[in-house]
Write a protein that holds these residues in place. Structure first.
Motif, short mmCIF file in Angstrom:
data_model
loop_
_atom_site.label_atom_id
_atom_site.label_comp_id
_atom_site.label_asym_id
_atom_site.label_seq_id
_atom_site.Cartn_x
_atom_site.Cartn_y
_atom_site.Cartn_z
N VAL A 1 -36.89 -30.37 38.76
CA VAL A 1 -35.55 -29.81 38.57
C VAL A 1 -34.55 -30.62 39.38
O VAL A 1 -34.75 -30.86 40.58
CB VAL A 1 -35.50 -28.33 38.99
N ALA A 2 -33.46 -31.01 38.74
CA ALA A 2 -32.36 -31.70 39.42
C ALA A 2 -31.08 -30.92 39.22
O ALA A 2 -30.88 -30.27 38.18
CB ALA A 2 -32.19 -33.12 38.87
N VAL A 3 -30.20 -30.99 40.21
CA VAL A 3 -28.87 -30.40 40.14
C VAL A 3 -27.87 -31.54 40.26
O VAL A 3 -27.96 -32.35 41.19
CB VAL A 3 -28.64 -29.36 41.25
N VAL B 1 -32.27 -30.27 34.18
CA VAL B 1 -31.04 -30.52 34.93
C VAL B 1 -30.07 -29.34 34.82
O VAL B 1 -29.79 -28.85 33.72
CB VAL B 1 -30.32 -31.80 34.42
N LEU B 2 -29.56 -28.91 35.97
CA LEU B 2 -28.39 -28.04 36.03
C LEU B 2 -27.21 -28.95 36.30
O LEU B 2 -27.09 -29.55 37.37
CB LEU B 2 -28.53 -27.01 37.14
N ALA B 3 -26.32 -29.09 35.31
CA ALA B 3 -25.14 -29.93 35.43
C ALA B 3 -23.93 -29.04 35.72
O ALA B 3 -23.59 -28.16 34.93
CB ALA B 3 -24.92 -30.72 34.15
N HIS B 4 -23.29 -29.28 36.86
CA HIS B 4 -22.15 -28.48 37.28
C HIS B 4 -20.88 -29.32 37.27
O HIS B 4 -20.86 -30.48 37.68
CB HIS B 4 -22.37 -27.93 38.70
N ASP B 5 -19.81 -28.71 36.81
CA ASP B 5 -18.47 -29.27 36.96
C ASP B 5 -17.50 -28.12 36.72
O ASP B 5 -17.91 -27.02 36.35
CB ASP B 5 -18.21 -30.42 35.97
N LEU C 1 -19.22 -21.32 43.35
CA LEU C 1 -20.58 -21.73 43.05
C LEU C 1 -21.57 -20.68 43.56
O LEU C 1 -21.54 -20.28 44.72
CB LEU C 1 -20.86 -23.07 43.71
N SER C 2 -22.45 -20.24 42.67
CA SER C 2 -23.49 -19.28 43.05
C SER C 2 -24.72 -20.03 43.54
O SER C 2 -24.80 -21.26 43.40
CB SER C 2 -23.84 -18.40 41.84
N PRO C 3 -25.69 -19.34 44.14
CA PRO C 3 -26.88 -20.04 44.63
C PRO C 3 -27.51 -20.94 43.57
O PRO C 3 -27.58 -20.60 42.39
CB PRO C 3 -27.81 -18.89 45.03
N LEU C 4 -27.98 -22.09 44.02
CA LEU C 4 -28.56 -23.08 43.13
C LEU C 4 -30.05 -22.79 42.93
O LEU C 4 -30.69 -22.18 43.79
CB LEU C 4 -28.38 -24.47 43.72
N PRO C 5 -30.61 -23.23 41.82
CA PRO C 5 -32.06 -23.05 41.63
C PRO C 5 -32.84 -23.93 42.60
O PRO C 5 -32.32 -24.94 43.10
CB PRO C 5 -32.26 -23.52 40.18
#
Length: 253
Positions: free
Chosen positions: A93-95, A115-119, A149-153
């Motif tokens: 898993v990548a963020v 992938v969790l992609a944040h923007d 931003l909430s807690p990340l995996p």
């Protein structure tokens, strides 16, 4: 620990905010909020529109290569790093924080990462889908400001390319805590952090750190790559003096 010479300064990159709609992969959205000196209307849309064809950033490629390499402690037996023994490439898993046009997200997906992609730009989902070539089962898109931003995996890699500085120090500290909490044993963070001699250092809506303070934030991690740039160079908004730390660090615990 290694160092490298980066070919020129990468242009500024920021996540601001927005919303998204579900299109098969997961999309998570938050409330609209804009902060930072690059908050002029349309600035980041224009910037991101020019990023689709650029190469994947060296820092991300280096972190991906390190993730594929046995740790020094396990190199003799060619065993994977502690905590990753039972995960195949497809289970890693990548963020990608502040993913922009999604060039690094696409590179990670192509190598089998989830992938969790944040923007936080409103058109994040459309940009990501354009870059990765459509809906992808291993992709989750989260659209929100850093402040929301909430807690990340739990993650094997947290990558933040030229995004973390574009928030207040209060928000930065909270985001940093979320990053540290998300690192699995053997996981890495790969980040660009702005130093105190950067041209934009007087901007109260951004975060700039002296070297000793950044190193303190990395306490407990093994620094695998450290490069400092302190020189004039180009930016999307015009020439400036860049003071940037490129860091890859591994969680040994």
């Amino acid at each position: 620990m290694s160092t490298s010479t980066r070919p020129g300064a990468d242009p500024e990159k920021q996540a601001t905010s927005g919303s998204g709609a579900d299109s098969g992969h997961r999309v998570e959205s938050g409330q609209h909020a804009v902060a930072g000196r690059r908050a002029e209307p349309g600035h980041w849309a224009a910037y991101n529109s020019r990023q689709f064809g650029r190469p994947v950033r060296e820092l991300c490629l280096r972190a991906m290569a390190l993730a594929d390499r046995p740790s020094d402690a396990d190199a003799g037996s060619l065993r994977p790093a502690a905590g990753t023994e039972h995960r195949s490439a497809g289970e890693r898993v990548a963020v990608d924080l502040g993913c922009g046009a999604g060039r690094e997200t696409a590179a990670l997906l192509s190598e089998g990462w989830s992938v969790l992609a944040h923007d936080s730009e409103p058109d994040t989902e459309a940009r990501i889908l354009r870059t990765v070539g459509g809906i992808h089962s291993a992709l989750t898109v989260r659209v929100c400001a850093f402040e929301e931003l909430s807690p990340l995996p739990d993650a094997d890699l947290v990558y933040a390319g030229y995004s973390l500085p574009f928030q207040t120090r209060t928000s930065f500290d909270r985001t940093w805590s979320l990053i540290r909490a998300a690192l699995r044993p053997g996981a890495r963070l790969a980040v660009n952090v702005f130093g105190e001699r950067d041209s934009w250092a007087a901007d109260p809506a951004m975060t700039f750190l002296p070297e000793n303070e950044l190193r303190t934030l990395l306490d407990g991690l093994e620094i695998e790559h450290w490069h400092e740039e302190d020189a004039p160079g180009p930016a999307f908004s015009g020439p400036k003096h860049w003071h940037v730390f490129d860091v890859i660090a591994r969680n040994p615990h």
